[in-house]
Motif scaffolding. Structure first.
Motif: not given
Length: 315
Positions: A141-155, A190-204
């Motif tokens: 439920k923690e992984l789903q919240w942040f990487y699938q649906e949940g935090a997406s509704n706030i940011f 790899r780099l496109e995915a890595a930057r998008a993944w990391s910036i998502w965490e930094a954004s939230t």
């Protein structure tokens, strides 16, 4: 509100070969005769910036920090082989033995709290105390919240950038889609995915999003290790035998003095995890910071952590 201690350089740095493949970088700072404490950084894959030293009274603590396998100054960079929770637990013990430490306090936030729980439940006799922040127990439920649906509704604005590298047809399973790209043979993919993944965490990560944090997380070298290693751990459910393993094994560490610091508005690691851990572990002190998100640098969390490290230094 407490402030960071003045910056000090590490008085010792070293390398420790922990397997035929991996060598970890470690450092010691503060007082060589002080009370030993080990800092377990987040991510996994985040590494240890020098500012972490400033959360500990430099005259009271002998602070040990190390970069976990594959990140920071540890080598090989962004390596996923021989990189599991239990490899890291063994590394912590090897480092403790290498440094001749009998018992130490363990300090960890976010993924560092996960690793702190896994380590202390494996080696409770080596832990004089635990200081935990932003509880994360790698449950579905923690992984789903942040990487699938949940935090997406706030940011939703940041989420739109996070999903951009993934075709619509694959967005029903974002972790698998990202893992496929983060392990691609194509460097650009790899780099496109890595930057998008990391910036998502930094954004939230903060109550008020911080542009400088997003820029630092978007750095190619940092993002590559951070995103690859995180996703590797998450698609493997943290290599735990059961998703509730860390909460079920609280009995093994119930006697260890513990403080949990949690931001009320933590979107990355929502407070429900800290709350459920505390319900199972009433002996642990839970400090809820009412005006904070996830980052340890937010004023209320920073202050609570320094209060905790000062308190534990005098035990």
């Amino acid at each position: 509100m407490r402030q960071l201690y003045p910056s000090r350089e590490a008085y010792k740095q070293g390398k420790l070969q922990v397997s035929d493949l991996h060598t970890i970088h470690f450092e010691e700072s503060g007082n060589p005769a002080g009370k030993p404490i080990v800092l377990l950084h987040g991510g996994p894959g985040g590494g240890c910036p020098s500012v972490y030293r400033q959360y500990f009274h430099p005259d009271k603590w002998r602070l040990i920090m190390f970069d976990q396998r594959g990140c920071g100054k540890s080598t090989p960079h962004a390596e996923l082989r021989e990189n599991t929770t239990w490899d890291l637990v063994k590394d912590i013990e090897k480092l403790r033995s290498h440094l001749g430490i009998d018992k130490w306090v363990v300090f960890g936030g976010s993924w560092g709290s996960t690793l702190s729980l896994a380590y202390s439940q494996t080696h409770p006799e080596c832990c004089a105390g635990l200081i935990l922040r932003g509880i994360f127990m790698l449950r579905q439920k923690e992984l789903q919240w942040f990487y699938q649906e949940g935090a997406s509704n706030i940011f939703p604005d940041a989420w739109e950038k996070y999903i951009q590298p993934i075709p619509v047809a694959e967005r029903h399973d974002m972790l698998s889609a990202y893992y496929k790209r983060l392990t691609s043979e194509d460097l650009a993919v790899r780099l496109e995915a890595a930057r998008a993944w990391s910036i998502w965490e930094a954004s939230t990560s903060k109550l008020f999003p911080n542009v400088e944090l997003m820029q630092s997380f978007g750095d190619s070298e940092f993002a590559t290790a951070f995103a690859r290693i995180e996703c590797h751990y998450f698609v493997n459910q943290g290599f735990l035998s059961a998703e509730d393993q860390l909460i079920k094994n609280v009995a093994k560490i119930r006697h260890i003095p513990t403080v949990i610091v949690q931001g009320r508005y933590d979107v990355v690691c929502p407070m429900i995890s800290a709350w459920e851990l505390h319900q199972a572990w009433q002996e642990a002190e839970l400090i809820v910071v009412p005006d904070a998100g996830h980052s340890m640098s937010e004023p209320g969390i920073l202050s609570a952590l320094i209060e905790a490290t000062d308190k534990f230094a005098d035990f």
